[in-house]
Motif scaffolding. Structure first.
Motif, PDB file in Angstrom:
ATOM      1  N   SER A 115      15.542  21.444 -11.007  1.00  0.00           N
ATOM      2  CA  SER A 115      14.273  22.206 -10.479  1.00  0.00           C
ATOM      3  C   SER A 115      14.902  23.049  -9.282  1.00  0.00           C
ATOM      4  O   SER A 115      15.574  22.549  -8.659  1.00  0.00           O
ATOM      5  N   ASN A 116      14.285  24.175  -8.786  1.00  0.00           N
ATOM      6  CA  ASN A 116      14.769  24.934  -7.815  1.00  0.00           C
ATOM      7  C   ASN A 116      14.345  23.854  -6.634  1.00  0.00           C
ATOM      8  O   ASN A 116      15.295  23.962  -5.581  1.00  0.00           O
ATOM      9  N   ARG A 117      13.319  23.074  -6.439  1.00  0.00           N
ATOM     10  CA  ARG A 117      13.076  22.100  -5.311  1.00  0.00           C
ATOM     11  C   ARG A 117      14.375  21.299  -5.224  1.00  0.00           C
ATOM     12  O   ARG A 117      14.694  20.931  -4.176  1.00  0.00           O
ATOM     13  N   GLN A 118      14.658  20.419  -6.495  1.00  0.00           N
ATOM     14  CA  GLN A 118      15.855  19.802  -6.299  1.00  0.00           C
ATOM     15  C   GLN A 118      17.181  20.366  -5.924  1.00  0.00           C
ATOM     16  O   GLN A 118      18.025  19.830  -5.049  1.00  0.00           O
ATOM     17  N   ARG A 119      17.295  21.434  -6.271  1.00  0.00           N
ATOM     18  CA  ARG A 119      18.390  22.245  -5.824  1.00  0.00           C
ATOM     19  C   ARG A 119      18.588  22.686  -4.241  1.00  0.00           C
ATOM     20  O   ARG A 119      19.376  22.430  -3.527  1.00  0.00           O
ATOM     21  N   ASP A 154      23.004  13.638 -21.773  1.00  0.00           N
ATOM     22  CA  ASP A 154      21.754  12.714 -21.301  1.00  0.00           C
ATOM     23  C   ASP A 154      21.183  13.311 -20.028  1.00  0.00           C
ATOM     24  O   ASP A 154      19.961  13.152 -19.585  1.00  0.00           O
ATOM     25  N   ALA A 155      21.851  14.139 -19.285  1.00  0.00           N
ATOM     26  CA  ALA A 155      21.377  14.563 -17.736  1.00  0.00           C
ATOM     27  C   ALA A 155      20.209  15.444 -18.216  1.00  0.00           C
ATOM     28  O   ALA A 155      20.225  16.405 -19.210  1.00  0.00           O
ATOM     29  N   PRO A 156      19.275  15.387 -17.150  1.00  0.00           N
ATOM     30  CA  PRO A 156      18.038  16.254 -17.368  1.00  0.00           C
ATOM     31  C   PRO A 156      18.410  17.903 -16.898  1.00  0.00           C
ATOM     32  O   PRO A 156      17.813  18.919 -17.139  1.00  0.00           O
ATOM     33  N   PHE A 157      19.672  18.161 -16.337  1.00  0.00           N
ATOM     34  CA  PHE A 157      20.143  19.658 -15.906  1.00  0.00           C
ATOM     35  C   PHE A 157      21.090  20.025 -16.862  1.00  0.00           C
ATOM     36  O   PHE A 157      21.567  19.369 -17.633  1.00  0.00           O
ATOM     37  N   ASP A 158      21.115  21.632 -16.933  1.00  0.00           N
ATOM     38  CA  ASP A 158      22.038  22.101 -18.033  1.00  0.00           C
ATOM     39  C   ASP A 158      22.949  23.326 -17.273  1.00  0.00           C
ATOM     40  O   ASP A 158      22.990  23.244 -15.918  1.00  0.00           O
TER      41      ASP A 158
END
Length: 266
Positions: A115-119, A154-158
């Motif tokens: 997500s932008n927040r996580q980044r 299996d990671a949530p990011f792509d």
């Protein structure tokens, strides 16, 4: 009219301050193309004769005054187990994907950038490492584990998350006067320079996997290939040895005083 003059003067002052701030920022200098180099993540030591570029750790490494110095930063994974007593190595809570572990490097876990927040949180954390690189005199950074999106199904990011995060990292490093190198990841080569902003590439085992020429096509002579086998070195030297930097190192990247230290070039 007086109000217009005040507004005009205010605008001119604002523009002047903006231009002054921009001028004060050091412009990144890209590495010299096609030069011999050394990869020293296991500890600093005097570069071998002829080496004009050296890569060293952000944590503890120092720039070499006689060489173009690249600062290694693991921007996409942890460097130690979460909870390690050295808090400088620990990422902010909620970013580390503890359930996923790098099979090649136990104890390393990917960072969640979905997500932008996580980044943004991750970029703020990594920028502290960039400032350490600047303080120690480095000219550039390499962002390790850019290819995490290819290794963790299996990671949530792509891929798109990775590209967005990489762009933010490049912006921050560039603002600090650091050139930024792509690490491995041929999957992003078509946008590496144009959309992300990488200026050079550090590539592991491109000779082993027949990928060296693809990187040279994009970055021309600003490619620095690290091989870990005799066969890989021979392949990389044949493919790009006349136009890019190539070195063979031992997998642990030991210092010359270690019995298993390896260093060879074309």
């Amino acid at each position: 009219m007086r109000g217009e003059r005040v507004m005009t003067a205010g605008l001119a002052l604002a523009v002047g301050l903006t231009l002054a701030a921009c001028a004060a920022r050091p412009m990144p200098v890209q590495p010299p193309p096609g030069v011999a180099f050394d990869y020293q993540l296991g500890g600093d030591y005097p570069p071998p004769s002829g080496a004009e570029l050296v890569v060293r750790q952000w944590s503890g490494g120092e720039a070499d005054p006689e060489a173009y110095s690249v600062c290694y930063v693991n921007a996409f994974q942890t460097e130690a187990e979460p909870g390690h007593p050295d808090s400088e190595l620990n990422w902010p809570e909620g970013l580390v994907l503890d359930s996923l572990e790098d099979p090649a490097w136990p104890g390393e876990h990917p960072i969640n950038i979905d997500s932008n927040r996580q980044r943004r949180i991750a970029v703020e954390f990594v920028t502290h490492r960039f400032t350490e690189c600047v303080a120690r005199g480095f000219d550039a950074v390499e962002l390790d584990n850019l290819d995490t999106f290819t290794r963790y199904p299996d990671a949530p990011f792509d891929r798109d998350d990775t590209v967005a995060y990489a762009r933010l990292l490049v912006e921050e490093a560039t603002d600090l006067g650091l050139a930024v190198g792509q690490k491995n990841t041929p999957e992003l080569l078509e946008i590496a320079r144009t959309e992300i902003g990488f200026g050079f590439a550090i590539v592991e085992e491109c000779g082993e996997h027949d990928e060296c020429e693809a990187f040279v096509e994009i970055f021309e002579g600003r490619v620095y290939a690290v091989e870990y086998s005799d066969a890989g070195l021979a392949a990389a030297c044949e493919a790009i040895g006349s136009e890019a930097g190539v070195v063979q190192r031992d997998l642990q990247l030991l210092t010359p005083d270690a019995p298993d230290y390896v260093h060879a070039t074309c």
